[in-house]
Scaffold this active site. Structure first.
Site, PDB file in Angstrom:
ATOM      1  N   GLY A   9       0.877  -1.172   0.000  1.00 40.63           N
ATOM      2  CA  GLY A   9       0.000   0.000   0.000  1.00 40.63           C
ATOM      3  C   GLY A   9       0.909   1.215   0.000  1.00 40.63           C
ATOM      4  N   GLY A  11       0.005   4.373  -0.461  1.00 37.54           N
ATOM      5  CA  GLY A  11      -0.794   5.592  -0.320  1.00 37.54           C
ATOM      6  C   GLY A  11      -0.192   6.468   0.764  1.00 37.54           C
ATOM      7  N   GLY A  14       1.358   4.349   3.830  1.00 36.55           N
ATOM      8  CA  GLY A  14       2.451   3.493   3.364  1.00 36.55           C
ATOM      9  C   GLY A  14       3.656   4.295   2.906  1.00 36.55           C
ATOM     10  N   ARG A  82     -10.862   5.885   5.172  1.00 37.35           N
ATOM     11  CA  ARG A  82     -12.193   6.432   5.463  1.00 37.35           C
ATOM     12  C   ARG A  82     -12.462   7.731   4.733  1.00 37.35           C
ATOM     13  NH1 ARG A  82     -13.736   7.017  11.547  1.00 37.35           N
ATOM     14  NH2 ARG A  82     -11.527   7.405  11.892  1.00 37.35           N
ATOM     15  N   ASN A  95     -11.882  -4.243   2.648  1.00 38.61           N
ATOM     16  CA  ASN A  95     -10.501  -4.388   3.111  1.00 38.61           C
ATOM     17  C   ASN A  95     -10.174  -5.821   3.530  1.00 38.61           C
ATOM     18  OD1 ASN A  95     -10.021  -1.783   2.475  1.00 38.61           O
ATOM     19  ND2 ASN A  95      -9.838  -1.020   4.563  1.00 38.61           N
ATOM     20  N   VAL A 118      -1.969  -2.476   9.434  1.00 40.46           N
ATOM     21  CA  VAL A 118      -2.419  -1.096   9.629  1.00 40.46           C
ATOM     22  C   VAL A 118      -3.832  -0.882   9.060  1.00 40.46           C
ATOM     23  CG1 VAL A 118      -1.862   1.343   9.172  1.00 40.46           C
ATOM     24  CG2 VAL A 118      -0.016  -0.309   9.463  1.00 40.46           C
ATOM     25  N   SER A 119      -4.181  -1.620   8.013  1.00 37.89           N
ATOM     26  CA  SER A 119      -5.470  -1.426   7.330  1.00 37.89           C
ATOM     27  C   SER A 119      -6.633  -1.537   8.320  1.00 37.89           C
ATOM     28  CB  SER A 119      -5.647  -2.475   6.231  1.00 37.89           C
ATOM     29  OG  SER A 119      -4.509  -2.536   5.412  1.00 37.89           O
ATOM     30  N   ASP A 148      -3.129   5.811  19.047  1.00 39.59           N
ATOM     31  CA  ASP A 148      -4.157   6.355  19.945  1.00 39.59           C
ATOM     32  C   ASP A 148      -3.516   6.935  21.208  1.00 39.59           C
ATOM     33  OD1 ASP A 148      -6.135   5.577  18.131  1.00 39.59           O
ATOM     34  OD2 ASP A 148      -6.279   3.569  18.996  1.00 39.59           O
ATOM     35  N   HIS A 175      -9.453  -0.595  18.031  1.00 39.41           N
ATOM     36  CA  HIS A 175      -9.190   0.701  17.406  1.00 39.41           C
ATOM     37  C   HIS A 175     -10.493   1.234  16.819  1.00 39.41           C
ATOM     38  CE1 HIS A 175      -6.952   3.840  15.536  1.00 39.41           C
ATOM     39  NE2 HIS A 175      -7.171   3.436  14.311  1.00 39.41           N
TER      40      HIS A 175
HETATM   41  N1  LIG Z   1      -4.494   1.354  12.268  1.00 41.50           N
HETATM   42  C1  LIG Z   1      -4.502   2.662  12.269  1.00 41.50           C
HETATM   43  O1  LIG Z   1      -4.360   3.295  13.296  1.00 41.50           O
HETATM   44  C2  LIG Z   1      -4.681   3.398  10.973  1.00 41.50           C
HETATM   45  C3  LIG Z   1      -4.330   4.749  10.843  1.00 41.50           C
HETATM   46  C4  LIG Z   1      -4.477   5.369   9.602  1.00 41.50           C
HETATM   47  C5  LIG Z   1      -4.960   4.655   8.509  1.00 41.50           C
HETATM   48  N2  LIG Z   1      -5.329   3.352   8.665  1.00 41.50           N
HETATM   49  C6  LIG Z   1      -5.826   2.560   7.545  1.00 41.50           C
HETATM   50  O2  LIG Z   1      -4.727   2.266   6.693  1.00 41.50           O
HETATM   51  C7  LIG Z   1      -5.202   2.076   5.371  1.00 41.50           C
HETATM   52  C8  LIG Z   1      -4.418   2.961   4.418  1.00 41.50           C
HETATM   53  O3  LIG Z   1      -4.655   4.324   4.665  1.00 41.50           O
HETATM   54  P1  LIG Z   1      -4.080   5.448   3.671  1.00 41.50           P
HETATM   55  O4  LIG Z   1      -4.438   6.757   4.236  1.00 41.50           O
HETATM   56  O5  LIG Z   1      -2.657   5.150   3.348  1.00 41.50           O
HETATM   57  O6  LIG Z   1      -4.974   5.159   2.380  1.00 41.50           O
HETATM   58  P2  LIG Z   1      -4.601   5.468   0.864  1.00 41.50           P
HETATM   59  O7  LIG Z   1      -5.863   5.368   0.095  1.00 41.50           O
HETATM   60  O8  LIG Z   1      -3.796   6.722   0.771  1.00 41.50           O
HETATM   61  O9  LIG Z   1      -3.642   4.244   0.463  1.00 41.50           O
HETATM   62  C9  LIG Z   1      -4.069   2.930   0.344  1.00 41.50           C
HETATM   63  C10 LIG Z   1      -3.291   2.315  -0.792  1.00 41.50           C
HETATM   64  O10 LIG Z   1      -3.601   0.910  -0.838  1.00 41.50           O
HETATM   65  C11 LIG Z   1      -3.545   0.544  -2.207  1.00 41.50           C
HETATM   66  N3  LIG Z   1      -4.190  -0.747  -2.419  1.00 41.50           N
HETATM   67  C12 LIG Z   1      -5.519  -1.042  -2.515  1.00 41.50           C
HETATM   68  N4  LIG Z   1      -5.686  -2.359  -2.753  1.00 41.50           N
HETATM   69  C13 LIG Z   1      -4.451  -2.906  -2.798  1.00 41.50           C
HETATM   70  C14 LIG Z   1      -3.985  -4.225  -3.011  1.00 41.50           C
HETATM   71  N5  LIG Z   1      -4.816  -5.229  -3.211  1.00 41.50           N
HETATM   72  N6  LIG Z   1      -2.643  -4.413  -3.020  1.00 41.50           N
HETATM   73  C15 LIG Z   1      -1.788  -3.401  -2.815  1.00 41.50           C
HETATM   74  N7  LIG Z   1      -2.176  -2.131  -2.602  1.00 41.50           N
HETATM   75  C16 LIG Z   1      -3.488  -1.892  -2.595  1.00 41.50           C
HETATM   76  C17 LIG Z   1      -4.234   1.700  -2.918  1.00 41.50           C
HETATM   77  O11 LIG Z   1      -3.941   1.711  -4.298  1.00 41.50           O
HETATM   78  C18 LIG Z   1      -3.646   2.896  -2.168  1.00 41.50           C
HETATM   79  O12 LIG Z   1      -2.474   3.400  -2.791  1.00 41.50           O
HETATM   80  C19 LIG Z   1      -6.715   2.370   5.422  1.00 41.50           C
HETATM   81  O13 LIG Z   1      -7.432   1.180   5.583  1.00 41.50           O
HETATM   82  C20 LIG Z   1      -6.836   3.233   6.665  1.00 41.50           C
HETATM   83  O14 LIG Z   1      -8.143   3.199   7.194  1.00 41.50           O
HETATM   84  C21 LIG Z   1      -5.189   2.727   9.848  1.00 41.50           C
END
Ligand SMILES: NC(=O)c1ccc[n+]([C@@H]2O[C@H](COP(=O)([O-])OP(=O)(O)OC[C@H]3O[C@@H](n4cnc5c(N)ncnc54)[C@H](O)[C@@H]3O)[C@@H](O)[C@H]2O)c1
Length: 308
Positions: A9, A11, A14, A82, A95, A118-119, A148, A175
């Protein structure tokens, strides 16, 4: 030999985690994403920052998993983030599919790695990764509590106008909205905040912590938090790679601890080279225990919906 860390990931979370890791200087970093060009482009950009920032580690990007082979740690951030008005749980089914597919590929190429999930919804996704990987629970760890707790620490430091370095905090539970910030275990230079603030002030900061993710989403509108989340990921990765035996709140697969079984819930754990080295069982009050139970029930409900 440098360590090897893969971040799936590329994004916001990542890529920022990859940047923070590259800047540590002790690991080669592989970025993976399904979108063609994005991991390659971001990795090259990060590699080109190396001469200025002074890191030699390789940063590469890929749409496949061959390059990830032999990773020490794989951080899974793949998935949807989100949007305003969307709960973490709305992300569940989509997810779940993504994390399952990613974990299968990761494990094929790095069967000995430690997974940091993390997802969102975090605790449920950690469960998907555990089931899919069939790894021992020591090697599948969810990131939430460090974030948190950092939010709680930041709010306490702002309120009391003290250095964030003086503030230690503990947030347990899932979470989500039922997370359990614990004022009794939250201290400023060793003094519990229950002795430094009124119950009303503490309640306000607890509420802000619980809603910390949503507060950022409401500002950003088209994404969720990533600076603090990526910092939290890197603190965990660092504790593992440097074998620090560091106590951090993480989502761990409980098997009877705190009276909770077969479920990921945020608890204090000792993180070191083997992953989770110990789950710390604190002596909770009946109220605290009830809040943790309620939070665990919310996680169990999600896991039930996924039927994994
Ligand atoms: N655990 C935590 O405390 C916490 C904190 C922040 C974000 N998150 C979660 O982390 C995740 C990522 O957040 P973000 O802000 O980076 O989102 P983002 O949309 O910026 O990035 C997500 C990335 O995942 C990629 N992706 C989707 N399907 C994929 C696959 N099958 N293989 C590889 N890559 C794939 C997308 O193309 C995108 O680039 C979300 O689910 C978000 O809710 C969790």
């Amino acid at each position: 030999m440098r360590f090897k860390v893969t971040v799936v990931g590329s994004g916001n979370v990542g890529a920022t985690a990859a940047q923070r890791l590259a800047e540590k200087g002790y690991a080669d970093v592989v970025l993976v994403d399904i979108v063609e060009g994005v991991p390659q482009g971001k990795a090259l950009d990060l590699a080109e920052a190396g001469p200025i920032e002074g890191y030699d580690g390789r940063v590469t990007g890929s749409n496949g998993y061959e390059q990830t082979a032999g990773s020490d740690i794989v951080v899974i951030t793949a998935g949807l983030a989100r949007k305003p008005g969307m709960s973490r749980d709305d992300l569940l089914m989509k997810n779940c599919e993504i994390v399952k597919g990613v974990t299968e590929q990761v494990v094929r190429h790095s069967p000995q790695c430690i997974l940091v999930i993390v997802s969102n919804p975090l605790d449920a996704m950690a469960q998907v990764a555990l089931r899919t990987s069939r790894f021992p629970r020591e090697r599948v760890i969810g990131m939430a509590g460090v974030l948190d707790s950092a939010r709680f620490r930041a709010f306490v430091a702002m309120e009391l106008k003290v250095s964030v370095e003086n503030v230690q905090a503990l947030v347990m539970g899932g979470h989500g909205d039922t997370m359990v910030p614990l004022p009794r275990f939250t201290v400023v230079a060793g003094v519990p905040i229950t002795e430094l603030m009124s119950p009303e002030t503490i309640e306000r900061l607890v509420k802000r912590t619980r809603e910390g993710g949503a507060e950022i989403v409401s500002y950003l509108k088209t994404g969720s938090a990533y600076y603090a989340p990526s910092s939290a990921v890197v603190e965990m990765v660092d504790a593992i790679l440097m074998d620090r035996h560091k106590i951090l709140p993480c989502a761990a697969y409980l098997q009877g601890e705190y009276g909770i079984k077969d479920l990921f819930v945020g608890v204090p754990v000792k993180l070191g080279g083997r992953g989770i080295e110990q789950i710390l069982e604190l002596n909770l009050t009946p109220d605290e225990r009830a809040m943790l139970r309620k939070s665990a029930d919310a996680v169990a409900e999600l896991v039930g919906v996924m039927k994994i």
